[in-house]
Design a protein around this motif. Structure first.
Motif, PDB file in Angstrom:
ATOM      1  N   SER A  89       0.836  -1.202   0.000  1.00 35.61           N
ATOM      2  CA  SER A  89       0.000   0.000   0.000  1.00 35.61           C
ATOM      3  C   SER A  89       0.869   1.250   0.000  1.00 35.61           C
ATOM      4  O   SER A  89       1.888   1.303   0.690  1.00 35.61           O
ATOM      5  CB  SER A  89      -0.925   0.015   1.223  1.00 35.61           C
ATOM      6  N   ALA A  90       0.462   2.227  -0.770  1.00 36.29           N
ATOM      7  CA  ALA A  90       1.192   3.495  -0.835  1.00 36.29           C
ATOM      8  C   ALA A  90       0.744   4.415   0.286  1.00 36.29           C
ATOM      9  O   ALA A  90      -0.429   4.443   0.664  1.00 36.29           O
ATOM     10  CB  ALA A  90       0.966   4.161  -2.184  1.00 36.29           C
ATOM     11  N   ASN A  91       1.671   5.172   0.821  1.00 37.65           N
ATOM     12  CA  ASN A  91       1.376   6.189   1.829  1.00 37.65           C
ATOM     13  C   ASN A  91       1.506   7.559   1.173  1.00 37.65           C
ATOM     14  O   ASN A  91       2.570   7.905   0.667  1.00 37.65           O
ATOM     15  CB  ASN A  91       2.343   6.080   3.004  1.00 37.65           C
ATOM     16  N   CYS A  92       0.441   8.335   1.180  1.00 36.73           N
ATOM     17  CA  CYS A  92       0.429   9.648   0.529  1.00 36.73           C
ATOM     18  C   CYS A  92       0.200  10.747   1.556  1.00 36.73           C
ATOM     19  O   CYS A  92      -0.547  10.568   2.520  1.00 36.73           O
ATOM     20  CB  CYS A  92      -0.669   9.714  -0.535  1.00 36.73           C
ATOM     21  N   ASP A  93       0.844  11.863   1.341  1.00 35.74           N
ATOM     22  CA  ASP A  93       0.653  13.035   2.199  1.00 35.74           C
ATOM     23  C   ASP A  93      -0.659  13.707   1.790  1.00 35.74           C
ATOM     24  O   ASP A  93      -0.674  14.605   0.955  1.00 35.74           O
ATOM     25  CB  ASP A  93       1.830  13.992   2.037  1.00 35.74           C
ATOM     26  N   MET A  94      -1.755  13.259   2.353  1.00 38.80           N
ATOM     27  CA  MET A  94      -3.072  13.706   1.917  1.00 38.80           C
ATOM     28  C   MET A  94      -3.389  15.144   2.312  1.00 38.80           C
ATOM     29  O   MET A  94      -4.389  15.711   1.869  1.00 38.80           O
ATOM     30  CB  MET A  94      -4.148  12.768   2.498  1.00 38.80           C
ATOM     31  N   ASP A  95      -2.560  15.760   3.146  1.00 38.12           N
ATOM     32  CA  ASP A  95      -2.808  17.141   3.576  1.00 38.12           C
ATOM     33  C   ASP A  95      -2.197  18.164   2.633  1.00 38.12           C
ATOM     34  O   ASP A  95      -2.456  19.357   2.774  1.00 38.12           O
ATOM     35  CB  ASP A  95      -2.252  17.366   4.990  1.00 38.12           C
ATOM     36  N   ASN A  96      -1.364  17.705   1.703  1.00 34.03           N
ATOM     37  CA  ASN A  96      -0.667  18.653   0.830  1.00 34.03           C
ATOM     38  C   ASN A  96      -0.819  18.228  -0.623  1.00 34.03           C
ATOM     39  O   ASN A  96      -0.267  17.213  -1.049  1.00 34.03           O
ATOM     40  CB  ASN A  96       0.820  18.726   1.195  1.00 34.03           C
ATOM     41  N   LEU A  97      -1.570  19.032  -1.362  1.00 29.93           N
ATOM     42  CA  LEU A  97      -1.821  18.758  -2.767  1.00 29.93           C
ATOM     43  C   LEU A  97      -0.905  19.604  -3.635  1.00 29.93           C
ATOM     44  O   LEU A  97      -0.718  20.793  -3.385  1.00 29.93           O
ATOM     45  CB  LEU A  97      -3.281  19.072  -3.093  1.00 29.93           C
ATOM     46  N   TRP A 106       1.520   6.532  -8.149  1.00 32.73           N
ATOM     47  CA  TRP A 106       0.791   7.424  -9.057  1.00 32.73           C
ATOM     48  C   TRP A 106      -0.719   7.243  -8.909  1.00 32.73           C
ATOM     49  O   TRP A 106      -1.455   8.226  -8.727  1.00 32.73           O
ATOM     50  CB  TRP A 106       1.243   7.132 -10.493  1.00 32.73           C
ATOM     51  N   SER A 107      -1.190   6.007  -8.956  1.00 27.68           N
ATOM     52  CA  SER A 107      -2.634   5.764  -8.918  1.00 27.68           C
ATOM     53  C   SER A 107      -3.223   6.081  -7.550  1.00 27.68           C
ATOM     54  O   SER A 107      -4.361   6.533  -7.445  1.00 27.68           O
ATOM     55  CB  SER A 107      -2.941   4.318  -9.293  1.00 27.68           C
ATOM     56  N   THR A 108      -2.429   5.875  -6.489  1.00 27.63           N
ATOM     57  CA  THR A 108      -2.946   6.103  -5.136  1.00 27.63           C
ATOM     58  C   THR A 108      -2.873   7.564  -4.737  1.00 27.63           C
ATOM     59  O   THR A 108      -3.772   8.087  -4.067  1.00 27.63           O
ATOM     60  CB  THR A 108      -2.166   5.259  -4.115  1.00 27.63           C
ATOM     61  N   CYS A 109      -1.803   8.240  -5.136  1.00 28.40           N
ATOM     62  CA  CYS A 109      -1.553   9.603  -4.663  1.00 28.40           C
ATOM     63  C   CYS A 109      -2.036  10.681  -5.627  1.00 28.40           C
ATOM     64  O   CYS A 109      -1.772  11.858  -5.421  1.00 28.40           O
ATOM     65  CB  CYS A 109      -0.064   9.800  -4.391  1.00 28.40           C
ATOM     66  N   SER A 110      -2.733  10.289  -6.694  1.00 30.80           N
ATOM     67  CA  SER A 110      -3.308  11.302  -7.585  1.00 30.80           C
ATOM     68  C   SER A 110      -4.731  11.594  -7.145  1.00 30.80           C
ATOM     69  O   SER A 110      -5.704  11.305  -7.830  1.00 30.80           O
ATOM     70  CB  SER A 110      -3.262  10.842  -9.046  1.00 30.80           C
ATOM     71  N   ASN A 111      -4.827  12.138  -5.938  1.00 30.65           N
ATOM     72  CA  ASN A 111      -6.085  12.536  -5.319  1.00 30.65           C
ATOM     73  C   ASN A 111      -7.007  11.332  -5.158  1.00 30.65           C
ATOM     74  O   ASN A 111      -6.737  10.447  -4.363  1.00 30.65           O
ATOM     75  CB  ASN A 111      -6.745  13.652  -6.144  1.00 30.65           C
ATOM     76  N   THR A 112      -8.082  11.232  -5.951  1.00 33.87           N
ATOM     77  CA  THR A 112      -9.028  10.130  -5.802  1.00 33.87           C
ATOM     78  C   THR A 112      -8.590   8.892  -6.564  1.00 33.87           C
ATOM     79  O   THR A 112      -9.291   7.884  -6.568  1.00 33.87           O
ATOM     80  CB  THR A 112     -10.412  10.553  -6.328  1.00 33.87           C
ATOM     81  N   GLY A 113      -7.445   8.955  -7.229  1.00 37.36           N
ATOM     82  CA  GLY A 113      -6.981   7.818  -7.998  1.00 37.36           C
ATOM     83  C   GLY A 113      -7.189   7.998  -9.482  1.00 37.36           C
ATOM     84  O   GLY A 113      -6.607   7.268 -10.277  1.00 37.36           O
ATOM     85  N   ALA A 114      -8.000   8.968  -9.901  1.00 36.19           N
ATOM     86  CA  ALA A 114      -8.190   9.225 -11.321  1.00 36.19           C
ATOM     87  C   ALA A 114      -6.929   9.844 -11.895  1.00 36.19           C
ATOM     88  O   ALA A 114      -6.292  10.685 -11.270  1.00 36.19           O
ATOM     89  CB  ALA A 114      -9.378  10.166 -11.527  1.00 36.19           C
ATOM     90  N   LYS A 115      -6.557   9.424 -13.089  1.00 37.63           N
ATOM     91  CA  LYS A 115      -5.277   9.839 -13.656  1.00 37.63           C
ATOM     92  C   LYS A 115      -5.203  11.341 -13.922  1.00 37.63           C
ATOM     93  O   LYS A 115      -4.123  11.903 -13.963  1.00 37.63           O
ATOM     94  CB  LYS A 115      -5.007   9.065 -14.944  1.00 37.63           C
ATOM     95  N   ASP A 116      -6.347  11.979 -14.109  1.00 38.12           N
ATOM     96  CA  ASP A 116      -6.308  13.403 -14.433  1.00 38.12           C
ATOM     97  C   ASP A 116      -6.401  14.281 -13.193  1.00 38.12           C
ATOM     98  O   ASP A 116      -6.540  15.496 -13.293  1.00 38.12           O
ATOM     99  CB  ASP A 116      -7.433  13.765 -15.410  1.00 38.12           C
ATOM    100  N   GLN A 117      -6.337  13.678 -12.014  1.00 39.51           N
ATOM    101  CA  GLN A 117      -6.382  14.447 -10.776  1.00 39.51           C
ATOM    102  C   GLN A 117      -4.978  14.882 -10.366  1.00 39.51           C
ATOM    103  O   GLN A 117      -3.976  14.356 -10.832  1.00 39.51           O
ATOM    104  CB  GLN A 117      -7.019  13.609  -9.667  1.00 39.51           C
TER     105      GLN A 117
END
Length: 282
Positions: free
Chosen positions: A22-30, A124-135
């Motif tokens: 599982s990927a860990n993403c910094d969800m507080d910083n976009l 890439w797939s996990t940390c691109s916001n909701t997982g959509a490639k264009d996010q």
């Protein structure tokens, strides 16, 4: 009916596929980087990094939006294949993508659950916001694949520097320890030697071989002048070289005189403190 029951029975008995790391993403910083710039099967920022990945070797690389290494190459053992540039790469050309890998250590026998490319695809797939490639991508992320940890960080472009004379960096008289007196008249006189020929040879960003250094003695006191491109500095006008004879002029060799160079070096020298462009050689 019996056929359906058999199929359902087979599905129930079939072991579940093991869950990947599982990927860990910094969800507080976009970040402002779209996911389809960071990752993809044809366009991604990590292809060059992964071409050189070795499971038991720690690695770091600063790349641009096309995946090109921004720093001098260290690993060149593999042929780098050309890739199609990502969408609108020029829009993100000043952004740094810091990629890294750190092996887990130990006896080196730990298996990698994912290779470099698959690991970054997961990031890439996990940390691109909701997982959509264009996010948009999160600014930071990491993933532990057993044999080591992959990570990335998207750094904001550094501010550009205007082409103008900035405030001098001055030193206190005692900041270099004990030394003899330095005379204003000598500083002004020797600046002519430092600036001689600077209308013919530019100082180039990232090329230390173009730096200038001039040493001499004021009586028994050694003094050294240095002219160089400051690390990390980028000009607003995009220039990668300047002529010290007149660094404020945007046209190469437009002013074939060393007068501007000398004036900048000796600026505020009468204040009896050190200007940044020359230092005591102690």
């Amino acid at each position: 009916m019996l056929l359906i029951d058999k199929l359902l029975g087979d599905m129930k008995d079939k072991p579940k596929e093991p869950k990947g790391p599982s990927a860990n993403c910094d969800m507080d910083n976009l970040s402002k980087i779209p996911g389809n710039v960071f990752g993809g099967s044809k366009n991604n920022v990590y292809h060059h990094f992964c071409d050189n990945w070795v499971a038991d070797v720690e690695a770091k690389m600063r790349v641009d939006a096309a995946g090109n290494n921004k720093d001098p190459e260290i690993i060149k053992s593999k042929k780098i294949q050309g890739r199609t540039p990502p969408p609108n790469p020029n829009v993100y050309k000043d952004t740094d993508f810091n990629l890294g890998y750190k092996p887990s250590g130990g006896d080196g026998k730990k298996q990698c659950a994912q290779n470099c490319t698959v690991a970054f695809d997961t990031l890439w797939s996990t940390c691109s916001n909701t997982g959509a490639k264009d996010q948009l991508m999160q600014k930071k992320g990491s993933i532990d694949v057993g044999c080591g940890v992959f990570n990335y960080e998207i750094a904001a472009p550094p501010p550009k520097t205007p082409r103008e004379v900035h405030n001098p960096r001055c030193y206190r008289p005692d900041e270099f320890g004990s030394h003899d007196d330095i005379h204003e008249s000598e500083i002004r006189r020797m600046s002519g030697f430092v600036c001689a020929g600077t209308a013919l040879k530019p100082i180039k960003r990232g090329d230390s071989s173009t730096n200038l250094a001039y040493a001499y003695y004021d009586n028994h006191q050694p003094v050294q002048y240095n002219v160089y491109w400051k690390d990390g500095c980028e000009l607003e006008d995009g220039a990668d070289e300047v002529y010290p004879a007149n660094p404020l002029d945007k046209s190469p060799q437009a002013t074939l005189t060393a007068r501007t160079c000398s004036l900048i070096i000796t600026r505020d020298v009468s204040t009896a403190v050190w200007v940044a462009v020359f230092k005591l050689a102690v």
